[in-house]
Motif scaffolding. Structure first.
Motif, mmCIF file in Angstrom:
data_model
loop_
_atom_site.group_PDB
_atom_site.id
_atom_site.type_symbol
_atom_site.label_atom_id
_atom_site.label_comp_id
_atom_site.label_asym_id
_atom_site.label_seq_id
_atom_site.Cartn_x
_atom_site.Cartn_y
_atom_site.Cartn_z
ATOM 1 N N UNK A 1 0.824 -1.204 0.000
ATOM 2 C CA UNK A 1 0.000 0.000 0.000
ATOM 3 C C UNK A 1 0.859 1.255 0.000
ATOM 4 N N UNK A 2 1.922 1.277 0.776
ATOM 5 C CA UNK A 2 2.746 2.479 0.830
ATOM 6 C C UNK A 2 4.215 2.092 0.947
ATOM 7 N N UNK A 3 4.866 2.005 -0.177
ATOM 8 C CA UNK A 3 6.292 1.702 -0.202
ATOM 9 C C UNK A 3 7.074 2.995 -0.051
ATOM 10 N N UNK A 4 6.978 3.608 1.081
ATOM 11 C CA UNK A 4 7.676 4.858 1.352
ATOM 12 C C UNK A 4 9.096 4.552 1.806
ATOM 13 N N UNK A 5 10.067 5.275 1.252
ATOM 14 C CA UNK A 5 11.435 5.052 1.695
ATOM 15 C C UNK A 5 11.561 5.355 3.188
ATOM 16 N N UNK A 6 12.389 4.591 3.858
ATOM 17 C CA UNK A 6 12.502 4.681 5.313
ATOM 18 C C UNK A 6 13.006 6.035 5.795
ATOM 19 N N UNK A 7 14.076 6.534 5.228
ATOM 20 C CA UNK A 7 14.693 7.761 5.738
ATOM 21 C C UNK A 7 14.708 8.822 4.650
ATOM 22 N N UNK A 8 13.563 9.332 4.307
ATOM 23 C CA UNK A 8 13.442 10.323 3.246
ATOM 24 C C UNK A 8 13.594 11.719 3.829
ATOM 25 N N UNK A 9 14.548 12.472 3.294
ATOM 26 C CA UNK A 9 14.790 13.832 3.784
ATOM 27 C C UNK A 9 14.811 14.780 2.598
ATOM 28 N N UNK A 10 13.986 15.804 2.666
ATOM 29 C CA UNK A 10 13.927 16.820 1.628
ATOM 30 C C UNK A 10 14.260 18.154 2.264
ATOM 31 N N UNK A 11 15.200 18.888 1.658
ATOM 32 C CA UNK A 11 15.518 20.235 2.133
ATOM 33 C C UNK A 11 15.398 21.197 0.961
ATOM 34 N N UNK A 12 15.008 22.427 1.254
ATOM 35 C CA UNK A 12 14.850 23.456 0.235
ATOM 36 C C UNK A 12 15.400 24.762 0.790
ATOM 37 N N UNK A 13 16.107 25.498 -0.060
ATOM 38 C CA UNK A 13 16.550 26.836 0.326
ATOM 39 C C UNK A 13 16.339 27.779 -0.844
ATOM 40 N N UNK B 1 17.257 26.076 -4.477
ATOM 41 C CA UNK B 1 18.022 24.834 -4.370
ATOM 42 C C UNK B 1 17.237 23.842 -3.525
ATOM 43 N N UNK B 2 17.420 22.569 -3.803
ATOM 44 C CA UNK B 2 16.783 21.539 -2.987
ATOM 45 C C UNK B 2 17.628 20.283 -3.012
ATOM 46 N N UNK B 3 17.394 19.461 -2.033
ATOM 47 C CA UNK B 3 18.018 18.153 -1.936
ATOM 48 C C UNK B 3 16.914 17.152 -1.624
ATOM 49 N N UNK C 1 20.841 10.488 -3.606
ATOM 50 C CA UNK C 1 20.569 11.875 -3.234
ATOM 51 C C UNK C 1 20.826 12.778 -4.437
ATOM 52 N N UNK C 2 19.923 13.727 -4.654
ATOM 53 C CA UNK C 2 20.043 14.699 -5.730
ATOM 54 C C UNK C 2 19.984 16.085 -5.105
ATOM 55 N N UNK C 3 20.914 16.954 -5.497
ATOM 56 C CA UNK C 3 20.906 18.356 -5.077
ATOM 57 C C UNK C 3 20.923 19.190 -6.355
ATOM 58 N N UNK C 4 19.933 20.056 -6.514
ATOM 59 C CA UNK C 4 19.818 20.849 -7.731
ATOM 60 C C UNK C 4 21.090 21.650 -8.002
ATOM 61 N N UNK C 5 21.685 22.240 -6.975
ATOM 62 C CA UNK C 5 22.874 23.078 -7.180
ATOM 63 C C UNK C 5 24.042 22.288 -7.775
ATOM 64 N N UNK C 6 24.058 20.976 -7.619
ATOM 65 C CA UNK C 6 25.116 20.164 -8.218
ATOM 66 C C UNK C 6 24.960 20.054 -9.737
#
Length: 183
Positions: A28-40, A52-54, A62-67
């Protein structure tokens, strides 16, 4: 009182039912265990630096837009329930293939969903092979002004500035024109 044999069958049936419920709950919900989203930064406006976001891809990277600075980027906000997203996704894949050799990167930002199985099924069915990333609480969407009405596509030039924001489904001609402007 139940006989020993009947009791064993009942217990076995309960164990099997419990296992089935556990598997169903995981589907029903295959959510990743340790999902962290940051935005600046933000809000995103044409001519301003892209917020920017990660976050993580569906594969856990992990993906960071600034990269991605120095590359043209197409952010496409989508959801599995969005029929217009479904209609334009194959064309975005074709653009990704057409312009990838010129450095263009597509990031498909999923809007408020975490069911990995459903998201992967949607993308596979449409032939989308570019990275899809999570935004379960809508932090990235908020920074980019996405509130309702998908899809929304944000074209970011090589310097990291927002060049164009498309609200709604894109035509092939519009997609090619806007990608051409950020290459």
């Amino acid at each position: 009182m139940l006989s020993g044999r009947t009791r064993t069958k009942v217990i076995a049936g309960l164990v099997v039912a419990g296992a089935v419920l556990l598997v169903a709950a995981r589907l029903v919900d295959h959510k990743p265990a340790a999902l962290r989203v940051t935005v600046s930064g933000g809000p995103a406006t044409v001519g301003s630096p892209a917020p920017d976001f990660s976050t993580q891809t569906l594969d856990g990277a992990t993906v960071r837009l600034s990269q991605l600075r120095g590359k043209p980027v197409l952010l496409n906000f989508w959801a599995t329930w969005c029929t217009a997203c479904e209609a334009e996704m194959p064309e975005i894949q074709r653009a990704s293939e057409r312009y990838g050799s010129q450095g263009m990167t597509v990031l498909a930002v999923n809007y408020h969903e975490t069911n990995t199985v459903e998201m992967r099924t949607f993308l596979k069915r449409l032939g989308a092979r570019f990275p899809a990333v999570y935004d379960p609480d809508g932090h990235i969407a908020t920074a980019y002004g996405v509130a309702i009405g998908l899809p929304i596509s944000v074209f970011i030039d090589r310097s990291g500035k927002v060049a164009f924001i498309q609200v709604g489904q894109m035509s092939t001609a519009l997609l090619d024109d806007k990608v051409g402007s950020i290459l």
